[in-house]
Design a protein around this motif. Structure first.
Motif, PDB file in Angstrom:
ATOM      1  N   MET A   1     -18.255 -14.331   6.183  1.00 48.55           N
ATOM      2  CA  MET A   1     -17.278 -14.896   7.075  1.00 48.55           C
ATOM      3  C   MET A   1     -17.623 -14.120   8.424  1.00 48.55           C
ATOM      4  SD  MET A   1     -13.287 -16.376   7.384  1.00 48.55           S
ATOM      5  CE  MET A   1     -12.847 -16.401   8.693  1.00 48.55           C
ATOM      6  N   ALA A   2     -17.931 -14.830   9.661  1.00 52.37           N
ATOM      7  CA  ALA A   2     -18.175 -14.094  10.815  1.00 52.37           C
ATOM      8  C   ALA A   2     -16.786 -13.994  11.616  1.00 52.37           C
ATOM      9  CB  ALA A   2     -19.085 -14.979  11.784  1.00 52.37           C
ATOM     10  N   THR A   3     -16.877 -12.992  12.207  1.00 52.00           N
ATOM     11  CA  THR A   3     -15.712 -12.645  13.032  1.00 52.00           C
ATOM     12  C   THR A   3     -16.113 -12.923  14.653  1.00 52.00           C
ATOM     13  OG1 THR A   3     -14.811 -10.995  11.469  1.00 52.00           O
ATOM     14  CG2 THR A   3     -13.919 -11.084  13.790  1.00 52.00           C
ATOM     15  N   ARG A   4     -14.931 -13.341  15.404  1.00 54.46           N
ATOM     16  CA  ARG A   4     -15.480 -13.355  16.689  1.00 54.46           C
ATOM     17  C   ARG A   4     -14.857 -12.133  17.631  1.00 54.46           C
ATOM     18  NH1 ARG A   4     -17.043 -16.924  20.451  1.00 54.46           N
ATOM     19  NH2 ARG A   4     -16.947 -18.665  18.447  1.00 54.46           N
ATOM     20  N   TYR A   5     -16.039 -11.588  18.116  1.00 54.15           N
ATOM     21  CA  TYR A   5     -15.996 -10.327  18.781  1.00 54.15           C
ATOM     22  C   TYR A   5     -15.836 -10.344  20.205  1.00 54.15           C
ATOM     23  CZ  TYR A   5     -16.793  -7.697  14.475  1.00 54.15           C
ATOM     24  OH  TYR A   5     -16.311  -7.316  13.158  1.00 54.15           O
ATOM     25  N   TYR A   6     -14.913 -10.035  21.061  1.00 54.31           N
ATOM     26  CA  TYR A   6     -15.050  -9.775  22.291  1.00 54.31           C
ATOM     27  C   TYR A   6     -15.341  -8.427  23.223  1.00 54.31           C
ATOM     28  CZ  TYR A   6     -12.238 -14.025  21.569  1.00 54.31           C
ATOM     29  OH  TYR A   6     -11.757 -14.905  20.837  1.00 54.31           O
ATOM     30  N   PHE A   7     -16.451  -8.746  24.080  1.00 49.13           N
ATOM     31  CA  PHE A   7     -17.024  -7.400  24.822  1.00 49.13           C
ATOM     32  C   PHE A   7     -16.584  -7.305  26.256  1.00 49.13           C
ATOM     33  CE2 PHE A   7     -19.578  -8.535  21.201  1.00 49.13           C
ATOM     34  CZ  PHE A   7     -20.143  -7.365  20.490  1.00 49.13           C
ATOM     35  N   ASP A   8     -15.455  -6.735  26.516  1.00 47.13           N
ATOM     36  CA  ASP A   8     -14.883  -6.602  27.890  1.00 47.13           C
ATOM     37  C   ASP A   8     -15.687  -5.448  28.402  1.00 47.13           C
ATOM     38  OD1 ASP A   8     -12.866  -8.365  27.165  1.00 47.13           O
ATOM     39  OD2 ASP A   8     -11.531  -6.915  26.577  1.00 47.13           O
ATOM     40  N   ILE A   9     -15.923  -5.731  29.701  1.00 50.70           N
ATOM     41  CA  ILE A   9     -16.939  -4.760  30.511  1.00 50.70           C
ATOM     42  C   ILE A   9     -16.226  -4.052  31.377  1.00 50.70           C
ATOM     43  CG2 ILE A   9     -18.748  -4.676  32.150  1.00 50.70           C
ATOM     44  CD1 ILE A   9     -19.725  -7.349  31.265  1.00 50.70           C
ATOM     45  N   ARG A  10     -16.208  -2.841  31.119  1.00 54.25           N
ATOM     46  CA  ARG A  10     -15.547  -1.875  32.296  1.00 54.25           C
ATOM     47  C   ARG A  10     -16.835  -0.969  32.987  1.00 54.25           C
ATOM     48  NH1 ARG A  10     -10.841  -0.217  33.549  1.00 54.25           N
ATOM     49  NH2 ARG A  10     -10.064  -0.857  31.595  1.00 54.25           N
ATOM     50  N   ASN A  11     -16.396  -1.282  34.391  1.00 53.53           N
ATOM     51  CA  ASN A  11     -17.594  -0.930  35.299  1.00 53.53           C
ATOM     52  C   ASN A  11     -16.723   0.065  36.308  1.00 53.53           C
ATOM     53  OD1 ASN A  11     -19.396  -0.314  37.294  1.00 53.53           O
ATOM     54  ND2 ASN A  11     -20.066  -2.593  37.601  1.00 53.53           N
ATOM     55  N   GLY A  12     -16.756   1.081  36.071  1.00 60.03           N
ATOM     56  CA  GLY A  12     -15.747   2.171  36.762  1.00 60.03           C
ATOM     57  C   GLY A  12     -14.091   1.789  36.696  1.00 60.03           C
ATOM     58  N   GLU A  13     -13.610   1.539  37.565  1.00 57.27           N
ATOM     59  CA  GLU A  13     -12.132   1.186  37.452  1.00 57.27           C
ATOM     60  C   GLU A  13     -11.908  -0.325  37.220  1.00 57.27           C
ATOM     61  OE1 GLU A  13      -9.509   3.374  37.785  1.00 57.27           O
ATOM     62  OE2 GLU A  13     -11.204   4.756  37.454  1.00 57.27           O
ATOM     63  N   GLU A  14     -12.946  -1.256  37.323  1.00 57.14           N
ATOM     64  CA  GLU A  14     -12.757  -2.610  37.137  1.00 57.14           C
ATOM     65  C   GLU A  14     -12.928  -2.759  35.724  1.00 57.14           C
ATOM     66  OE1 GLU A  14     -12.475  -5.032  39.717  1.00 57.14           O
ATOM     67  OE2 GLU A  14     -12.251  -3.275  40.975  1.00 57.14           O
ATOM     68  N   LEU A  15     -12.325  -3.919  35.267  1.00 59.80           N
ATOM     69  CA  LEU A  15     -12.493  -4.543  33.858  1.00 59.80           C
ATOM     70  C   LEU A  15     -12.502  -6.174  33.858  1.00 59.80           C
ATOM     71  CD1 LEU A  15     -12.167  -4.022  30.777  1.00 59.80           C
ATOM     72  CD2 LEU A  15      -9.906  -4.453  30.875  1.00 59.80           C
ATOM     73  N   TYR A  16     -13.755  -6.466  33.216  1.00 62.42           N
ATOM     74  CA  TYR A  16     -13.953  -7.820  33.435  1.00 62.42           C
ATOM     75  C   TYR A  16     -13.781  -8.456  31.718  1.00 62.42           C
ATOM     76  CZ  TYR A  16     -15.897  -6.610  37.653  1.00 62.42           C
ATOM     77  OH  TYR A  16     -16.038  -5.919  38.846  1.00 62.42           O
ATOM     78  N   ALA A  17     -12.709  -9.258  31.607  1.00 65.08           N
ATOM     79  CA  ALA A  17     -12.555  -9.790  30.337  1.00 65.08           C
ATOM     80  C   ALA A  17     -13.473 -10.873  29.712  1.00 65.08           C
ATOM     81  CB  ALA A  17     -10.978 -10.249  30.163  1.00 65.08           C
ATOM     82  N   ASP A  18     -14.071 -10.574  28.553  1.00 66.23           N
ATOM     83  CA  ASP A  18     -14.874 -11.527  27.998  1.00 66.23           C
ATOM     84  C   ASP A  18     -13.871 -12.387  27.361  1.00 66.23           C
ATOM     85  OD1 ASP A  18     -16.459 -13.032  26.452  1.00 66.23           O
ATOM     86  OD2 ASP A  18     -17.186 -11.407  25.044  1.00 66.23           O
ATOM     87  N   ARG A  19     -13.962 -13.946  27.938  1.00 65.93           N
ATOM     88  CA  ARG A  19     -13.263 -15.067  27.440  1.00 65.93           C
ATOM     89  C   ARG A  19     -13.967 -15.914  26.303  1.00 65.93           C
ATOM     90  NH1 ARG A  19     -11.420 -13.620  32.352  1.00 65.93           N
ATOM     91  NH2 ARG A  19      -9.360 -14.448  33.061  1.00 65.93           N
ATOM     92  N   GLN A  20     -15.173 -15.685  26.140  1.00 67.25           N
ATOM     93  CA  GLN A  20     -15.670 -16.275  25.081  1.00 67.25           C
ATOM     94  C   GLN A  20     -16.222 -15.840  23.893  1.00 67.25           C
ATOM     95  OE1 GLN A  20     -19.486 -17.575  27.082  1.00 67.25           O
ATOM     96  NE2 GLN A  20     -19.245 -19.741  26.230  1.00 67.25           N
ATOM     97  N   GLY A  21     -16.507 -14.537  23.827  1.00 71.77           N
ATOM     98  CA  GLY A  21     -16.874 -13.686  22.653  1.00 71.77           C
ATOM     99  C   GLY A  21     -17.908 -14.412  22.131  1.00 71.77           C
ATOM    100  N   ILE A  22     -18.322 -13.589  20.688  1.00 65.28           N
ATOM    101  CA  ILE A  22     -19.511 -13.899  20.012  1.00 65.28           C
ATOM    102  C   ILE A  22     -19.263 -13.609  18.667  1.00 65.28           C
ATOM    103  CG2 ILE A  22     -20.544 -11.745  20.525  1.00 65.28           C
ATOM    104  CD1 ILE A  22     -23.541 -12.930  20.347  1.00 65.28           C
TER     105      ILE A  22
END
Length: 77
Positions: A1-22
């Protein structure tokens, strides 16, 4: 069974949340995907004269799992 993983991006001080995942089969596959994607991002986003942390903060719906990061920078002499 597959699990949904989210890859939030940290670029320096900024964090961009992955809302879709894979959906991936396991944590090892997620780590490999994160590293390959991170290397691609670093390759296509060159730095000039500043240091920068580029990272994926990987999580599932249950919470954080691990970070994959690159500390990028150029030191001029």
């Amino acid at each position: 069974m597959a699990t949904r993983y989210y890859f939030d991006i940290r670029n320096g001080e900024e964090l961009y949340a992955d809302r879709q995942g894979i959906e991936l089969r396991d944590e090892e596959t997620a780590a490999h995907e994160a590293m390959q994607s991170l290397l691609g991002m670093a390759k296509h986003n060159p730095l000039l004269d500043k240091q920068r942390l580029l990272a994926f903060e990987v999580r599932t719906d249950q919470g954080p799992l691990f970070d994959v990061s690159l500390d990028l920078g150029i030191t001029r002499r």
